[in-house]
Design a protein around this motif. Sequence first.
Motif, mmCIF file in Angstrom:
data_model
loop_
_atom_site.group_PDB
_atom_site.id
_atom_site.type_symbol
_atom_site.label_atom_id
_atom_site.label_comp_id
_atom_site.label_asym_id
_atom_site.label_seq_id
_atom_site.Cartn_x
_atom_site.Cartn_y
_atom_site.Cartn_z
ATOM 1 N N TYR A 91 -20.039 -133.589 16.920
ATOM 2 C CA TYR A 91 -20.886 -133.970 18.058
ATOM 3 C C TYR A 91 -20.161 -133.714 19.387
ATOM 4 O O TYR A 91 -20.762 -133.263 20.358
ATOM 5 N N PHE A 146 -23.784 -126.226 24.345
ATOM 6 C CA PHE A 146 -24.932 -126.276 25.248
ATOM 7 C C PHE A 146 -24.550 -126.178 26.728
ATOM 8 O O PHE A 146 -25.334 -125.697 27.535
ATOM 9 N N ILE A 147 -23.366 -126.681 27.082
ATOM 10 C CA ILE A 147 -22.945 -126.600 28.482
ATOM 11 C C ILE A 147 -22.191 -125.286 28.654
ATOM 12 O O ILE A 147 -21.186 -125.047 27.976
ATOM 13 N N THR A 194 -18.238 -147.272 -9.445
ATOM 14 C CA THR A 194 -18.234 -148.263 -8.358
ATOM 15 C C THR A 194 -18.921 -149.517 -8.873
ATOM 16 O O THR A 194 -19.685 -149.437 -9.834
ATOM 17 N N PRO A 195 -18.773 -150.683 -8.293
ATOM 18 C CA PRO A 195 -17.884 -150.958 -7.165
ATOM 19 C C PRO A 195 -16.437 -151.160 -7.617
ATOM 20 O O PRO A 195 -16.173 -151.249 -8.813
ATOM 21 N N VAL A 217 -29.284 -135.378 18.940
ATOM 22 C CA VAL A 217 -28.177 -134.913 19.801
ATOM 23 C C VAL A 217 -28.459 -133.491 20.272
ATOM 24 O O VAL A 217 -28.371 -133.178 21.465
ATOM 25 N N LEU A 248 -20.204 -130.078 20.052
ATOM 26 C CA LEU A 248 -21.545 -129.537 20.340
ATOM 27 C C LEU A 248 -21.812 -129.414 21.838
ATOM 28 O O LEU A 248 -22.561 -128.536 22.267
ATOM 29 N N VAL A 249 -21.193 -130.291 22.616
ATOM 30 C CA VAL A 249 -21.407 -130.258 24.072
ATOM 31 C C VAL A 249 -21.052 -128.883 24.620
ATOM 32 O O VAL A 249 -21.773 -128.328 25.464
ATOM 33 N N ARG A 283 -30.392 -149.084 -10.830
ATOM 34 C CA ARG A 283 -29.112 -148.878 -10.157
ATOM 35 C C ARG A 283 -29.010 -147.493 -9.517
ATOM 36 O O ARG A 283 -28.643 -147.352 -8.348
ATOM 37 N N LEU A 333 -29.716 -130.295 28.804
ATOM 38 C CA LEU A 333 -28.677 -130.408 29.831
ATOM 39 C C LEU A 333 -28.563 -129.185 30.753
ATOM 40 O O LEU A 333 -28.489 -129.350 31.963
ATOM 41 N N PRO A 334 -28.548 -127.953 30.187
ATOM 42 C CA PRO A 334 -28.375 -126.803 31.093
ATOM 43 C C PRO A 334 -29.423 -126.773 32.200
ATOM 44 O O PRO A 334 -29.100 -126.526 33.364
ATOM 45 N N THR A 369 -27.635 -139.276 9.584
ATOM 46 C CA THR A 369 -26.860 -138.120 10.060
ATOM 47 C C THR A 369 -27.791 -136.989 10.497
ATOM 48 O O THR A 369 -27.615 -136.413 11.576
ATOM 49 N N ILE A 387 -18.290 -135.962 11.498
ATOM 50 C CA ILE A 387 -19.572 -135.832 12.214
ATOM 51 C C ILE A 387 -19.363 -136.065 13.718
ATOM 52 O O ILE A 387 -19.857 -135.304 14.553
ATOM 53 N N LEU A 429 -29.175 -132.511 24.064
ATOM 54 C CA LEU A 429 -28.175 -131.640 24.708
ATOM 55 C C LEU A 429 -28.816 -130.346 25.213
ATOM 56 O O LEU A 429 -28.393 -129.795 26.228
ATOM 57 N N ALA A 430 -29.858 -129.886 24.496
ATOM 58 C CA ALA A 430 -30.505 -128.633 24.893
ATOM 59 C C ALA A 430 -31.143 -128.737 26.275
ATOM 60 O O ALA A 430 -31.367 -127.737 26.948
#
Lengths: 133, 336
Positions: A121, A128-129, A90-91, B102, A124-125, B79, B109-110, B95, A117, B106-107
């Motif tokens: 995410y 937990f729900i 690179t570049p 997240v 992931l909901v 470099r 929420l319940p 990340t 990613i 989220l934990a």
Amino acid sequence: MSRISDPEYMQPTEEQDRFWILFASPTIWAIHLLACYITAAIWCAKFGETESAFTTVRIAFAVYTVVALAAIGWLGWIGYQQQRRVTDKTPHDDDTPLDRHRFLGFATLLLSGLSAIATIYVALVAVFIGSCD
Amino acid sequence: MNRVHSVLRRWSTRWLFPIVALMLGGCAGPQSALDPAGQGAEDIARIFWIMVIGATIIWITVIGLAIYALRLKPGPHHRRRSGVWIIGGGVIAPTVILTGLVIYSLAFLPQLLARPPEGSLQIKVEGLQWWWRVTYLENGEPDFELANEIHLPVGEPVEFLLSSPDVIHSFWIPALGGKVDMIPGRETRLTLMPTRTGTFRGVCAEYCGASHALMNFTVVVEEPEDYQQWLAEQRSPARQPAEELTILGRELFVSSGCGACHSVRGTDANGRIAPDLTHVGSRHKLGADVLPNDRASFERWIRHTDDVKPDVLMPEYHSLDAAELTALAAYLESLD
């Protein structure tokens, strides 16, 4: 004939490039989000009162996520191969068809990472729900 | 140097201190999510502070690195080491941190969405342009109705059944918990658990028209015995007027047609369009937490309704003379 002595490999023409590959991964992420949202909305509206309703939704989420991640992974792999064409240094910002080709591959790879990613995410909901409530 | 100091001092006095004071004002008071008085609000405040601390650490690190790279060690950098910083700090660290945040949020929420135990207090709240119809339920059936004020016993879970007959509103008591939208044609639910007594402020958190900002309500969290006493008072019919002035006020209430829209239990007034006024005199505020509850405010509301709350449905009553207006206001004030 080795790849280095292949002029088409060393000097790709711009007609060979596939621009759509750049935004394919974010599109899969968007479709995955919509599919999860619509499935949960319809299923919970129709069968929300039953105990097992959300288990079905979770299974659907899992299937969507596996399919989406497989497709995004495949696109990322194509991008990775593309950015390594001729050299992996690179570049790659020279004004040449080869560097534009490699840049397209690198951007595809990064967007695939981001989309993977984001897709995780979204999924992931459902971890937990646990109910339609 | 002296000039720099004087500029800084002037800038701080003129801008920094007032802005900081203004911002800190939001950290307490009856409408602050940062001064929790309920289980849900405590969880939300914890998530907020962890995010603030994390964001501050990241900000200091990034600015520190920028100062290091631009001021302390300018010039070309190694470099490969720079690549590690870019990949590590720009890809891997965000990340990992975002994934952690997240999962952490989220934990919660319940428990924020959990239904209360069977037999818990249930209150039905309808959001209307621009007030709140509050109906206390007993075994799922309406017990009594009031408007723009909610009383809750401390330490007991309460389930709100939320709906709207006109446009989308959002029910939010920042000190007690999260907010939930009130959507026409649907019934949404919210469970709250007050943890300390006090008087708090609820708001509509979804823009709903001209007087959206004037659609608030009072929430009183009190000891169970005080709550039981309040319940008994609210269940009873309206107090009968005893003085000449309030008797005249009641006659004007009837003859002016107020009962076509308003209810006063124990009288013929049984309108369902506007707020129930059976115990309006006992409420903390008038007009959905807009005016203090006194005779002058009643007069102002009746005479200049649209000035107090633009575009409100209630018409202004200019047909009443000053003496009649005072009598009507006195009658309403006596409904405690």
